[in-house]
Design an enzyme around this catalytic site. Structure first.
Site, short mmCIF file in Angstrom:
data_model
loop_
_atom_site.label_atom_id
_atom_site.label_comp_id
_atom_site.label_asym_id
_atom_site.label_seq_id
_atom_site.Cartn_x
_atom_site.Cartn_y
_atom_site.Cartn_z
CG ASP A 7 -0.97 2.24 -2.36
OD1 ASP A 7 -1.39 3.19 -1.77
OD2 ASP A 7 -1.32 1.93 -3.52
CG HIS A 47 2.52 4.61 -1.03
ND1 HIS A 47 1.88 4.83 -2.04
CD2 HIS A 47 3.83 4.07 -1.76
CE1 HIS A 47 2.28 3.83 -3.24
NE2 HIS A 47 3.42 3.60 -2.93
#
Length: 492
Positions: A274, A301
């Site tokens: 993430d 991310h």
């Protein structure tokens, strides 16, 4: 605010402990050995999870009194070997020293993490809460820890041991933590899995020279903390220990400052499932004066602000950042259900490679300002302004997938109900390897979006090109004329 005044703000009220402003955190004195009865307090691995947990906790509990009496932190050293532990609680004036040759393994028994009154840990639920972190302070009725931390060595820059979250491993519920995450994602719900490390309401916290692997959920959270240093930290998920079929490490964020201030994240390597770094400020107070410098980011991310920003995020400085294979680069994300003011954000000397080649999503990009990140709505409208980009390169040709050239910059302005458009954004010497036109945006103030003429392959609909002055007016710095070759050498 101009760049020249940034360090005045970020060092305000701090005890300067280094010549570099990025390390100007109020850490206090270096820890010394915890001496009890003239003997340094250490811990030896036992091979039993209950014994290992008790021995480490008892040592820290005893040493917090020693540190408080000395007026400075002390450390408890783990001797070489492999430990397995249930949740432990950090104490004030105590550092946990995990040197090279030590591995601390997280228990895979879901019952060890259950919060009293809840039986959801290790399951799928409408709420993600339900598990205690493996290592924490300041939550679940435990006192906050100040002058505390986890270090891998006494000497700065000497890498120590490993904390392994075993997110891939089969737990007592018959599946891995990551398989729970996959199931939750498929059902549109939340995984209930433990975080690896979490400090709440602490001050003068240090995380240094340590390797963190395969957390079941977020790796590191600093919530409502002040004066935090994360330095020379390696975070990897999935590691090479994760076998095929063990699940996907969804939501395994790297380092998350939440409503925290005076935070420094430096010289670290972060690959996860993430956000590599996520700065948020929802209902617990603002996040401000945060420096992220000289870090390498693998798949993940990217460096994000949001999505919760309703308490405000400001005075953020990201410099010398190297991205390789992240889904996004520099992202600000929020929505009217949880938005607030985000301003005084500075990005300087950023090198991006292979952005968006993993997820292949049209929502991702090298630079993103998104005020409609989720479909949830409300009246907490995001307001982004005074955000500046200086000396940036992205080889966006690697983000062209199946003939589709994704946007290299995404300006997704607020909906028409908001009265605060995206404003005062500058792009000075921002260089993309191929020409792409940014997403047509709504509710931006094009008169205060500055695309300077020394930027390459950057077009924003409705925004004219501004002649570039010799010095960036927002950074008080000249452009690096060799930013492309610099990035290609530093981020091969």
């Amino acid at each position: 605010m101009r760049f020249g005044s940034f360090w005045t703000l970020i060092t305000l009220g701090l005890v300067i402990t280094a010549t570099s402003p990025v390390q100007a955190q109020s850490q206090g004195p270096a820890p010394i050995a915890c001496m009890i009865g003239g003997i340094a307090r250490t811990v030896t691995p036992s091979g039993d999870v209950t014994t290992d947990t008790t021995n480490i906790q008892d040592a820290m509990d005893a040493c917090t009194t020693v540190g408080a009496a000395a007026g400075r932190p002390v450390y408890v050293q783990l001797q070489s070997g492999s430990y397995t532990i249930k949740p432990i609680v950090m104490r004030s004036y105590v550092y946990l020293l995990i040197p090279s040759g030590v591995t601390v393994n997280a228990s895979t028994n879901t019952a060890d993490y259950q919060i009293a009154g809840s039986n959801t840990c290790g399951s799928v639920s409408s709420s993600s809460s339900g598990c205690k972190p493996l290592i924490s302070a300041g939550n679940y009725s435990q006192p906050a820890a100040s002058y505390s931390g986890i270090i891998g060595s006494r000497a700065v820059g000497l890498m120590g041991g490993t904390i392994d979250g075993h997110g891939w491993d089969v737990t007592s519920n018959g599946s891995s933590w990551w398989q729970v995450a996959v199931a939750a994602k498929g059902l549109g719900k939340n995984q209930v899995c433990p975080r690896l490390i979490e400090f709440d309401k602490g001050q003068n916290i240090v995380l240094r020279d340590i390797k963190l692997e395969d957390s079941p959920y977020f790796h590191v959270v600093f919530s409502q903390c002040a004066h935090v240093t994360a330095q020379d930290v390696t975070i990897i998920a999935p590691s090479n220990l994760a076998p095929a079929g063990s699940g996907t490490p969804y939501n395994t964020d790297g380092i998350d400052p939440i409503s925290s201030t005076f935070v420094s994240i430096t010289n670290s390597h972060i690959t996860d499932g993430d956000d590599n770094v996520a700065i948020t400020a929802a209902s617990k107070g603002p996040s401000h004066d945060i420096t992220i410098q000289n870090n390498h980011f693998g798949p993940g991310h990217g460096v994000s602000i949001g999505s919760g920003t309703n308490s405000g995020v400001y005075n953020i400085y990201v410099k010398d950042a190297f991205f390789n294979g992240t889904d996004n680069g520099l992202r600000v994300k929020s929505a009217s259900s949880e938005g607030g003011e985000v301003h005084a954000i500075y990005y300087d000397t950023i090198c991006m490679k292979a952005i968006n080649t993993g997820s292949k999503s049209s929502k991702n990009g090298a630079i993103i300002l998104d005020t409609q990140y989720s479909s949830s709505t409300g009246t907490l409208y995001p307001y982004y302004h005074d955000i500046h980009y200086h000396d940036i390169y992205s080889d966006t040709d690697s983000a062209t997938i199946a003939g589709k050239a994704w946007d290299n910059v995404r300006l997704n302005g607020a909906d028409s109900l908001s009265t605060q458009p995206i404003a005062n954004i500058s792009f000075y010497n921002v260089n993309f390897n191929e020409a792409k036109t940014a997403t047509a945006a709504v509710n931006i103030d094009p008169s205060s979006i500055y695309v300077y003429s020394n930027s390459v392959n950057l077009t924003i609909p409705g925004v004219s090109v501004t002649p570039a002055p010799s010095v960036d007016p927002f950074f008080k710095e000249t452009a690096n004329p060799n930013i492309v070759s610099f990035c290609q050498q530093q981020n091969p």
